[in-house]
Design a protein around this motif. Structure first.
Motif, PDB file in Angstrom:
ATOM      1  N   THR B  17      85.597  48.210  63.898  1.00  0.00           N
ATOM      2  CA  THR B  17      85.847  49.235  62.881  1.00  0.00           C
ATOM      3  C   THR B  17      85.617  50.623  63.461  1.00  0.00           C
ATOM      4  N   PRO B  18      86.324  51.619  62.949  1.00  0.00           N
ATOM      5  CA  PRO B  18      86.080  52.993  63.410  1.00  0.00           C
ATOM      6  C   PRO B  18      84.853  53.567  62.709  1.00  0.00           C
ATOM      7  N   VAL B  19      84.137  54.401  63.440  1.00  0.00           N
ATOM      8  CA  VAL B  19      82.935  55.028  62.889  1.00  0.00           C
ATOM      9  C   VAL B  19      82.932  56.500  63.304  1.00  0.00           C
ATOM     10  N   PHE B  74      80.180  69.088  64.639  1.00  0.00           N
ATOM     11  CA  PHE B  74      80.549  68.358  65.858  1.00  0.00           C
ATOM     12  C   PHE B  74      80.590  66.886  65.484  1.00  0.00           C
ATOM     13  N   LEU B  75      81.766  66.295  65.588  1.00  0.00           N
ATOM     14  CA  LEU B  75      81.953  64.919  65.159  1.00  0.00           C
ATOM     15  C   LEU B  75      82.033  63.983  66.358  1.00  0.00           C
ATOM     16  N   LEU B  76      81.382  62.850  66.232  1.00  0.00           N
ATOM     17  CA  LEU B  76      81.448  61.806  67.251  1.00  0.00           C
ATOM     18  C   LEU B  76      82.138  60.601  66.632  1.00  0.00           C
ATOM     19  N   THR B  77      83.195  60.127  67.278  1.00  0.00           N
ATOM     20  CA  THR B  77      83.959  59.001  66.756  1.00  0.00           C
ATOM     21  C   THR B  77      83.950  57.838  67.721  1.00  0.00           C
ATOM     22  N   LEU B  78      83.648  56.674  67.164  1.00  0.00           N
ATOM     23  CA  LEU B  78      83.803  55.417  67.880  1.00  0.00           C
ATOM     24  C   LEU B  78      85.093  54.818  67.329  1.00  0.00           C
ATOM     25  N   GLU B  79      86.135  54.798  68.126  1.00  0.00           N
ATOM     26  CA  GLU B  79      87.446  54.386  67.625  1.00  0.00           C
ATOM     27  C   GLU B  79      87.452  52.925  67.198  1.00  0.00           C
ATOM     28  N   SER B  80      86.744  52.098  67.947  1.00  0.00           N
ATOM     29  CA  SER B  80      86.650  50.672  67.645  1.00  0.00           C
ATOM     30  C   SER B  80      85.267  50.216  68.093  1.00  0.00           C
ATOM     31  N   THR B  82      81.813  48.603  69.142  1.00  0.00           N
ATOM     32  CA  THR B  82      81.413  47.363  69.796  1.00  0.00           C
ATOM     33  C   THR B  82      79.891  47.217  69.694  1.00  0.00           C
ATOM     34  N   SER B  83      79.416  46.009  69.892  1.00  0.00           N
ATOM     35  CA  SER B  83      77.970  45.763  69.765  1.00  0.00           C
ATOM     36  C   SER B  83      77.180  46.569  70.787  1.00  0.00           C
ATOM     37  N   SER B  84      77.796  46.882  71.924  1.00  0.00           N
ATOM     38  CA  SER B  84      77.095  47.665  72.960  1.00  0.00           C
ATOM     39  C   SER B  84      76.881  49.122  72.523  1.00  0.00           C
ATOM     40  N   GLN B  85      77.515  49.511  71.440  1.00  0.00           N
ATOM     41  CA  GLN B  85      77.339  50.864  70.925  1.00  0.00           C
ATOM     42  C   GLN B  85      76.260  50.936  69.842  1.00  0.00           C
ATOM     43  N   THR B  86      75.599  49.828  69.595  1.00  0.00           N
ATOM     44  CA  THR B  86      74.413  49.835  68.750  1.00  0.00           C
ATOM     45  C   THR B  86      73.361  50.686  69.445  1.00  0.00           C
ATOM     46  N   SER B  87      72.895  51.729  68.750  1.00  0.00           N
ATOM     47  CA  SER B  87      72.012  52.686  69.405  1.00  0.00           C
ATOM     48  C   SER B  87      71.511  53.688  68.368  1.00  0.00           C
ATOM     49  N   VAL B  88      70.638  54.562  68.832  1.00  0.00           N
ATOM     50  CA  VAL B  88      70.271  55.737  68.039  1.00  0.00           C
ATOM     51  C   VAL B  88      70.987  56.932  68.643  1.00  0.00           C
ATOM     52  N   TYR B  89      71.696  57.659  67.807  1.00  0.00           N
ATOM     53  CA  TYR B  89      72.498  58.788  68.268  1.00  0.00           C
ATOM     54  C   TYR B  89      71.844  60.101  67.829  1.00  0.00           C
ATOM     55  N   PHE B  90      71.663  60.962  68.800  1.00  0.00           N
ATOM     56  CA  PHE B  90      71.083  62.271  68.530  1.00  0.00           C
ATOM     57  C   PHE B  90      72.110  63.366  68.810  1.00  0.00           C
ATOM     58  N   CYS B  91      72.129  64.318  67.921  1.00  0.00           N
ATOM     59  CA  CYS B  91      72.867  65.550  68.132  1.00  0.00           C
ATOM     60  C   CYS B  91      71.873  66.620  68.563  1.00  0.00           C
ATOM     61  N   ALA B  92      72.318  67.535  69.405  1.00  0.00           N
ATOM     62  CA  ALA B  92      71.468  68.652  69.803  1.00  0.00           C
ATOM     63  C   ALA B  92      72.308  69.916  69.877  1.00  0.00           C
ATOM     64  N   ILE B  93      71.627  71.060  69.779  1.00  0.00           N
ATOM     65  CA  ILE B  93      72.314  72.340  69.881  1.00  0.00           C
ATOM     66  C   ILE B  93      71.529  73.256  70.803  1.00  0.00           C
ATOM     67  N   SER B  94      72.234  74.203  71.411  1.00  0.00           N
ATOM     68  CA  SER B  94      71.560  75.268  72.152  1.00  0.00           C
ATOM     69  C   SER B  94      72.417  76.512  72.076  1.00  0.00           C
ATOM     70  N   ASP B  95      71.771  77.678  72.262  1.00  0.00           N
ATOM     71  CA  ASP B  95      72.550  78.894  72.082  1.00  0.00           C
ATOM     72  C   ASP B  95      73.229  79.352  73.357  1.00  0.00           C
ATOM     73  N   GLY B  96      72.733  78.891  74.520  1.00  0.00           N
ATOM     74  CA  GLY B  96      73.417  79.204  75.768  1.00  0.00           C
ATOM     75  C   GLY B  96      73.632  80.675  75.984  1.00  0.00           C
ATOM     76  N   LEU B  97      72.633  81.486  75.658  1.00  0.00           N
ATOM     77  CA  LEU B  97      72.797  82.916  75.782  1.00  0.00           C
ATOM     78  C   LEU B  97      72.946  83.315  77.242  1.00  0.00           C
ATOM     79  N   ALA B  98      73.935  84.148  77.512  1.00  0.00           N
ATOM     80  CA  ALA B  98      74.167  84.612  78.876  1.00  0.00           C
ATOM     81  C   ALA B  98      72.950  85.388  79.345  1.00  0.00           C
ATOM     82  N   GLY B  99      72.511  85.067  80.546  1.00  0.00           N
ATOM     83  CA  GLY B  99      71.374  85.780  81.106  1.00  0.00           C
ATOM     84  C   GLY B  99      70.045  85.205  80.702  1.00  0.00           C
ATOM     85  N   SER B 100      70.048  84.227  79.803  1.00  0.00           N
ATOM     86  CA  SER B 100      68.790  83.609  79.395  1.00  0.00           C
ATOM     87  C   SER B 100      68.269  82.725  80.522  1.00  0.00           C
TER      88      SER B 100
END
Lengths: 113, 116
Positions: B17-19, B74-80, B82-100
Motif C-alpha cells: 500500500t502507498p503511505v 515536506f512529504l515522504l511517500t512510500l509508493e509501495s 514493504t516490511s523492511s520499511q517498518t521503522s520510526v521516521y523523524f523529520c528535522a529542520i535547520s535554517d542553514g544560514l549563510a556564514g553560520s
C-alpha cells in the motif's frame, strides 16, 4: 563521506558521578561540525552540544562538555554529576561540507541510583 | 521548542500500500530532512530538501520519494510499502544560514510506521 563510530553500545554510571561517552569520526572535509543528541525513552531527539572543527576551545554546555581531540579524530561527550534523568540513548553526529548529518549508532546510558 | 509536527504519529499498513508521511514546520527554515531510525543503525538520512521543490537523496533513499511544494511542508511517500520499511521516521529542520558556523537540526516527534 563522513563516518561516526560509537564503540560503547551501553554504559552504566552511578548517580552524581561523571561519565564519558566515546565518539570517533572520519571525514575528508577540512571544515566540519560535531554534534551530540540525547534521545530519552520518550523518543524525542534533543540537541546537547556542538563542536566546530576550527574551534580553539572544547565546547561546554552546563553539565555537558566535549573532549575534542582533532588529531585523534575523537569527540567524546563528558557528562558531569550524572542524574537519573540522564538515562537515555546518546548519538554523536558529524556535519561536513553539506547540510547533512551522519549519525553514529548510539550509546545507551543508564544512571543507577 | 522549534515548531515541527509530524502526521500521523502512528500508522499500521499492509505491504504494497502507498503511505505518505507529513512534516510541517512553522519556523520558516530552509532545510528539511527525513530520517529513519532502526535498532542498531542510529538515524539514517532518507531524503532532504534545501528549498521549495529542491530535494536530494540521502543514504537510504531507495523505495522513498519526497516532495516539497511549500516551505512549511515536506512529504515522504512510500509508493509501495514493504516490511523492511517498518521503522520510526523523524523529520528535522535547520535554517542553514549563510556564514553560520553550524546549523543545528531540530527534530520532530517522530512517526512510528508498521508495515505488515
Amino acid at each position: 563521506a563522513q563516518k561516526i563510530t560509537q564503540t560503547q553500545p551501553g554504559m552504566f554510571v552511578q548517580e552524581k558521578e561523571a561519565v564519558t561517552l566515546d565518539c570517533t569520526y572520519d571525514t575528508s572535509d577540512p571544515s566540519y561540525g560535531l554534534f551530540w543528541y540525547k534521545q530519552p525513552s520518550s523518543g524525542e531527539m534533543i540537541f546537547l552540544i556542538y563542536q566546530g572543527s576550527y574551534d580553539q576551545q572544547n565546547a561546554t554546555e552546563g553539565r555537558y562538555s566535549l573532549n575534542f581531540q582533532k588529531a585523534r579524530k575523537s569527540a567524546n561527550l563528558v557528562i558531569s554529576a550524572s542524574q537519573l534523568g540522564d538515562s537515555a540513548m546518546y548519538f554523536c553526529a558529524i556535519q561536513g561540507g553539506s547540510e547533512k548529518l551522519v549519525f553514529g549508532k548510539g550509546t545507551k546510558l543508564t544512571v543507577n541510583p | 521548542d522549534a515548531g515541527i509536527t509530524q502526521s500521523p504519529r502512528h500508522k499500521v499498513t499492509e505491504t504494497g500500500t502507498p503511505v505518505t508521511l507529513r512534516c510541517h514546520q512553522t519556523e520558516n527554515h530552509r532545510y528539511m530532512y527525513w530520517y529513519r531510525q532502526d535498532p542498531g543503525h542510529g538515524l539514517r538520512l532518507i531524503h532532504y530538501s534545501y528549498g521549495v521543490k529542491d530535494t536530494d537523496k540521502g543514504e537510504v533513499s531507495d523505495g522513498y520519494s519526497v516532495s516539497r511544494s511549500k516551505t512549511e511542508d515536506f512529504l515522504l511517500t512510500l509508493e509501495s510499502a514493504t516490511s523492511s520499511q517498518t521503522s520510526v521516521y523523524f523529520c528535522a529542520i535547520s535554517d542553514g544560514l549563510a556564514g553560520s558556523s553550524y546549523n543545528e537540526q531540530f527534530f520532530g516527534p517522530g512517526t512510528r510506521l508498521t508495515v505488515l
